[in-house]
Design a protein around this motif. Structure first.
Motif, PDB file in Angstrom:
ATOM      1  N   SER A 107       0.635  -1.151   0.268  1.00 11.10           N
ATOM      2  CA  SER A 107       0.146   0.277  -0.245  1.00 11.10           C
ATOM      3  C   SER A 107       0.293   1.119  -0.017  1.00 11.10           C
ATOM      4  O   SER A 107       2.538   0.750   0.354  1.00 11.10           O
ATOM      5  N   TYR A 108       0.301   3.024   0.064  1.00 10.74           N
ATOM      6  CA  TYR A 108       1.030   3.115  -0.701  1.00 10.74           C
ATOM      7  C   TYR A 108       1.531   4.111   0.689  1.00 10.74           C
ATOM      8  O   TYR A 108       1.019   4.301   1.767  1.00 10.74           O
ATOM      9  N   HIS A 168      -4.991   9.637 -12.829  1.00 12.67           N
ATOM     10  CA  HIS A 168      -4.138   9.703 -12.042  1.00 12.67           C
ATOM     11  C   HIS A 168      -4.916   9.972 -10.861  1.00 12.67           C
ATOM     12  O   HIS A 168      -4.996  10.315  -9.646  1.00 12.67           O
ATOM     13  N   TRP A 169      -5.642  11.022 -10.720  1.00 11.75           N
ATOM     14  CA  TRP A 169      -6.796  11.503 -10.093  1.00 11.75           C
ATOM     15  C   TRP A 169      -7.687  10.232  -9.387  1.00 11.75           C
ATOM     16  O   TRP A 169      -7.240  10.228  -8.152  1.00 11.75           O
ATOM     17  N   LYS A 170      -7.127   9.279 -10.065  1.00 11.68           N
ATOM     18  CA  LYS A 170      -8.384   8.200  -9.432  1.00 11.68           C
ATOM     19  C   LYS A 170      -7.050   7.462  -8.237  1.00 11.68           C
ATOM     20  O   LYS A 170      -7.360   7.313  -6.733  1.00 11.68           O
ATOM     21  N   ASN A 171      -5.900   7.940  -8.595  1.00 13.20           N
ATOM     22  CA  ASN A 171      -4.439   7.156  -7.958  1.00 13.20           C
ATOM     23  C   ASN A 171      -4.310   7.423  -6.829  1.00 13.20           C
ATOM     24  O   ASN A 171      -4.001   7.148  -6.073  1.00 13.20           O
ATOM     25  N   MET A 172      -4.199   8.967  -7.178  1.00 15.39           N
ATOM     26  CA  MET A 172      -3.985   9.462  -5.698  1.00 15.39           C
ATOM     27  C   MET A 172      -5.090   9.170  -4.103  1.00 15.39           C
ATOM     28  O   MET A 172      -5.161   9.942  -3.822  1.00 15.39           O
ATOM     29  N   LEU A 173      -6.311   9.304  -5.688  1.00 10.99           N
ATOM     30  CA  LEU A 173      -7.527   8.986  -4.146  1.00 10.99           C
ATOM     31  C   LEU A 173      -6.868   8.240  -3.207  1.00 10.99           C
ATOM     32  O   LEU A 173      -7.041   7.416  -2.411  1.00 10.99           O
ATOM     33  N   MET A 174      -6.585   6.770  -3.935  1.00 13.81           N
ATOM     34  CA  MET A 174      -6.268   5.737  -3.934  1.00 13.81           C
ATOM     35  C   MET A 174      -4.771   5.495  -2.629  1.00 13.81           C
ATOM     36  O   MET A 174      -5.039   5.012  -1.706  1.00 13.81           O
ATOM     37  N   ALA A 175      -4.150   6.516  -2.743  1.00 16.24           N
ATOM     38  CA  ALA A 175      -3.203   6.483  -2.379  1.00 16.24           C
ATOM     39  C   ALA A 175      -3.064   7.273  -0.800  1.00 16.24           C
ATOM     40  O   ALA A 175      -2.902   7.029  -0.030  1.00 16.24           O
ATOM     41  N   ALA A 176      -4.823   8.286  -1.228  1.00 21.59           N
ATOM     42  CA  ALA A 176      -4.723   9.160  -0.047  1.00 21.59           C
ATOM     43  C   ALA A 176      -5.213   7.890   0.979  1.00 21.59           C
ATOM     44  O   ALA A 176      -4.472   7.895   2.430  1.00 21.59           O
ATOM     45  N   GLU A 177      -6.177   7.417   0.584  1.00 20.47           N
ATOM     46  CA  GLU A 177      -6.359   6.369   0.988  1.00 20.47           C
ATOM     47  C   GLU A 177      -5.587   5.586   2.085  1.00 20.47           C
ATOM     48  O   GLU A 177      -6.155   5.178   3.347  1.00 20.47           O
TER      49      GLU A 177
END
Length: 429
Positions: free
Chosen positions: A150-151, A227-236
């Motif tokens: 995970s990120y 990119h936005w989808k990946n950023m949201l996943m990373a933030a979570e």
């Protein structure tokens, strides 16, 4: 359209057979679609702590005593080596690392010098790579690209932002610098800005955002939406990480916090130690204020009064804990400053020579590379100098990254991690 599509349609318009494309003959022209060769080398190094003295630190007032220095000399823990009063506490810890008194480059402009310091490329050499990443992002990529987890930030920037700092270029958002603007609260916005909300309400919000993004992506299937989808996943993933407490220096005991100091620089050094314990690949601390065209002595005094204690404590803890065996420590600047001080008590840009602190990992302990002439204007021995691009190549080698490695940028072009002029200074190992 991208280059591959353009070439395909152009050739088809000439009446050539579509059969040409059945085996993807343009793979070599668009290497981003191919498997990247690993740029990682076997290494015990897990982290790099990179301290950038932004603006051009005066070497003759800090690490290279000369008759025209504004401060007195102090002995260091390296036999026979003296530095200056602003580094009096750090001087006691230098035996665990080493010093280069012959770093140099051709770049006397801030923007040009920061490009070279951040990438190992001169501005003219980087013109063909608008998406060139900071070398910290490259180290993060080499350490984490094959790790499936995970990120969690692999590149952290603390303090000032300038040049290529935090920029991951074509490597993408996974290796972009996570910026800490407030060392007292490095992790913010974990919960909605007002009140405390139950976890199920946060989940409903996340589901709503995901739904809107999915609907938007169906109509506009762009790279940006991905990119936005990946950023949201990373933030979570980051929000729920079991390692997130490594960012909280408040968890350190009061004695340790006092030893590092109450300034933001001291807290940044303490945060860097905690992140190195967590094996974050690249930790970048930028300390500005060094552009001392006027009021040089007062400004150097102010900066180091707030910084010296933190650097000394960081080196002490890295050494005593054994963490220095897997952590590189680098302190440098974009250039030095002129030895001559005018009537305005100022020093101007001087890229011909300056000093760098370097150690940890496979580097030798207590080394001294190079020396300057009687005024600190230039190196004495050209064979004992370290160009800024050589410094980057040497850091790559020590950190476990192949300096001769090649990546493919977002335009499908091969990108050499270092220029052909760059040389690893093997004598430091």
């Amino acid at each position: 359209m991208d280059r591959k599509e353009f070439l395909k349609k152009s050739i088809l318009s000439l009446g050539l057979s579509p059969f040409l494309f059945s085996a993807n003959p343009f793979g070599s022209l668009h290497a981003a679609e191919e498997e990247e060769e690993s740029i990682a080398l076997p290494s015990k190094v897990k982290s790099v702590i990179f301290i950038e003295m932004m603006g051009g630190m005066s070497h003759v007032d800090t690490l290279d005593p000369k008759p025209n220095s504004a401060f007195g000399k102090v002995s260091s823990s390296i036999s026979g080596l003296s530095v200056l009063e602003p580094f009096s506490l750090t001087a006691k810890q230098l035996h665990s690392i080493g010093i280069v008194r012959s770093t140099w480059s051709e770049e006397g402009d801030h923007g040009f010098a920061q490009m070279l310091l951040g990438t190992g490329y001169r501005m003219t050499e980087a013109m063909g790579f608008p998406d060139i990443p900071h070398f910290g992002a490259v180290i993060a990529y080499a350490k984490k690209s094959k790790v499936k987890s995970s990120y969690f930030p692999s590149y952290v920037t603390i303090g000032g932002r300038g040049g290529k700092n935090g920029n991951s270029g074509f490597l993408g958002i996974d290796y972009s610098g996570y910026h800490v603007g407030n060392v007292d609260e490095p992790i913010q916005h974990l919960n909605p800005s007002y009140g405390k909300f139950a976890e199920d309400r946060i989940l409903r919000r996340k589901d709503l955002v995901s739904f809107m993004n999915e609907e938007f992506s169906k109509t506009y299937p762009t790279k940006e939406s991905k990119h936005w989808k990946n950023m949201l996943m990373a933030a979570e993933e980051f929000r729920n990480s079991k390692n997130i407490d490594s960012f909280r220096i408040s968890l350190e005991d009061e004695k340790t916090r006092t030893r590092y100091g109450t300034t933001w620089q001291g807290k940044a050094m303490l945060l860097a130690k905690r992140l190195a314990l967590q094996e974050v690949p690249f930790i970048h601390i930028s300390i500005g204020g060094w552009d001392t065209h006027t009021g040089n002595k007062a400004q150097v005094t102010k900066i180091m009064k707030e910084t010296d204690m933190g650097i000394a404590s960081l080196l002490e803890d890295l050494t005593n804990s054994g963490l220095i065996k897997q952590t590189l420590f680098v302190l440098t600047s974009e250039f030095g400053r002129t030895p001559d001080v005018g009537s305005r008590d100022g020093r101007d840009h001087h890229p011909k020579v300056w000093s760098t602190l370097l150690g940890g990992g496979p580097f030798s302990k207590g080394f001294v590379l190079g020396e300057t002439d009687e005024t600190g204007s230039k190196p004495v021995n050209p064979k004992e100098t370290l160009h800024l691009r050589d410094l980057i190549a040497t850091i790559y080698q020590a950190a476990g990254v192949n300096p001769d490695g090649v990546l493919t940028n977002s335009f499908g072009r091969p990108f050499l991690l270092t220029t052909k002029k760059a040389k690893v200074y093997e004598g430091l190992f």
